[in-house]
Design a protein around this motif. Structure first.
Motif, short mmCIF file in Angstrom:
data_model
loop_
_atom_site.label_atom_id
_atom_site.label_comp_id
_atom_site.label_asym_id
_atom_site.label_seq_id
_atom_site.Cartn_x
_atom_site.Cartn_y
_atom_site.Cartn_z
N LEU A 223 0.87 -1.20 0.03
CA LEU A 223 -0.14 -0.01 0.05
C LEU A 223 0.94 1.26 0.03
O LEU A 223 0.43 2.38 -0.48
N ARG A 224 2.03 1.23 0.75
CA ARG A 224 2.73 2.28 0.77
C ARG A 224 3.49 2.66 -0.50
O ARG A 224 3.50 3.74 -1.21
N ASP A 225 3.89 1.51 -1.26
CA ASP A 225 4.32 1.65 -2.52
C ASP A 225 3.47 2.12 -3.45
O ASP A 225 3.95 3.07 -4.62
N VAL A 226 2.27 1.73 -3.58
CA VAL A 226 1.03 2.29 -4.31
C VAL A 226 1.12 3.79 -4.11
O VAL A 226 0.93 4.53 -5.38
N ARG A 227 1.01 4.13 -2.94
CA ARG A 227 0.67 5.57 -2.63
C ARG A 227 1.92 6.46 -3.12
O ARG A 227 1.62 7.63 -3.47
N ASP A 228 3.14 5.83 -2.89
CA ASP A 228 4.34 6.69 -3.35
C ASP A 228 4.61 6.49 -4.68
O ASP A 228 5.71 7.25 -5.03
N SER A 229 4.10 5.65 -5.68
CA SER A 229 4.37 5.73 -6.75
C SER A 229 4.25 6.91 -7.70
O SER A 229 3.45 7.70 -7.50
N PRO A 230 5.19 7.20 -8.81
CA PRO A 230 5.04 8.30 -9.51
C PRO A 230 3.57 8.29 -10.25
O PRO A 230 2.96 9.33 -10.48
N HIS A 231 2.92 7.29 -10.52
CA HIS A 231 1.74 7.20 -11.15
C HIS A 231 0.78 7.64 -10.17
O HIS A 231 -0.34 8.41 -10.68
N ALA A 232 0.56 7.33 -8.87
CA ALA A 232 -0.13 7.60 -8.02
C ALA A 232 0.17 9.32 -7.69
O ALA A 232 -0.91 10.00 -7.66
N ALA A 233 1.18 9.66 -7.62
CA ALA A 233 1.49 11.20 -7.38
C ALA A 233 0.67 12.05 -8.56
O ALA A 233 0.31 13.24 -8.55
N LEU A 234 0.91 11.51 -9.87
CA LEU A 234 0.60 11.92 -11.08
C LEU A 234 -1.04 12.19 -11.02
O LEU A 234 -1.72 13.05 -11.40
#
Length: 245
Positions: A223-234
């Protein structure tokens, strides 16, 4: 037919009351027993004919196979049969299937026919008969699970594990195996549910708690990796810059 006629002991027909005594105890009526065994043997005829056609076994070898299988079937039909009787039958069939496979490859048979599937199917049937009769024998269940794993029968393995847990809910290793199977299939929720159920039956199991905590950490990291991924930020920035409706 290679199966021939029954070589079981002769019996005087007395309807359903026909019985015999072996070792001081009554066994199933021999007439009914013989009928069941011969039905099983007759079901093998297409497989045996295929083995003969492909010249994997010669006629004499096939007669020996029929004899051994008939002997095993009679033993399994007795009311006093034991888990060792089923496991002995299974060991024989495993050895026979390995020999069949080696000879088939040596003869360069590529097209798969009925004899290529019959051995594995028969082994599953024998195991099923064994665990139905000896539900409380944990060794039988583990043998079945191990066979499913080695033969690549992973879907069957998952079902076998769940059935085994109904009769052995305090067997920690079964819960771990079942959860691991679900994880390998990518079913994280199902794996977590199994571990939670296992902890209800074995709340003091360090192994179950350890596996449960590892799974929770794994989910949290994901869940942390998904939240911090560039795609999630975009995606988040796109949603923030989008005009309000």
């Amino acid at each position: 037919s290679l199966c021939g006629s029954s070589r079981g002991p002769a019996v005087r027909h007395q309807g359903r009351d026909a019985k015999t005594v072996e070792g001081g105890g009554f066994v199933r009526p021999l007439v009914i027993m013989a009928e069941h065994v011969e039905k099983v043997m007759n079901d093998m005829v297409p497989e045996l004919d295929d083995l003969r056609r492909k010249r994997i076994f010669i006629d004499e070898e096939l007669r020996q196979v029929v004899k051994r299988r008939r002997d095993f079937e009679y033993v399994l039909q007795k009311t006093e049969s034991k888990p060792q009787d089923y496991l002995g039958y299974i060991r024989y069939e495993v050895a026979l299937e390995c020999l069949r496979s080696r000879r088939s490859k040596a003869l360069h048979w590529r097209k798969r026919t009925i004899s290529d599937f019959a051995g594995l199917r028969r082994l599953h049937i024998i195991f099923e008969r064994g665990v139905r009769k000896f539900k409380g024998d944990i060794r039988m269940w583990y043998q079945y699970v191990d066979f499913c794993l080695r033969s690549g029968s992973t879907k069957v393995m998952s079902r076998v594990l769940l059935r085994a847990l109904k009769f052995h809910p305090r067997e920690v290793h079964l819960w771990l195996l079942a959860a691991d199977r679900e994880l390998k299939c990518g079913h994280i929720k199902a794996a977590r549910a199994l571990l939670v159920r296992g902890l209800r039956f074995a709340p003091k199991s360090a192994k179950l708690w350890g596996e449960f905590l590892r799974l929770e950490v794994r989910v949290a990291c994901h869940l942390r990796d998904v939240r911090d991924s560039p795609h999630a930020a975009l995606d988040a920035s796109s949603q923030a810059s989008a005009p309000a409706e």
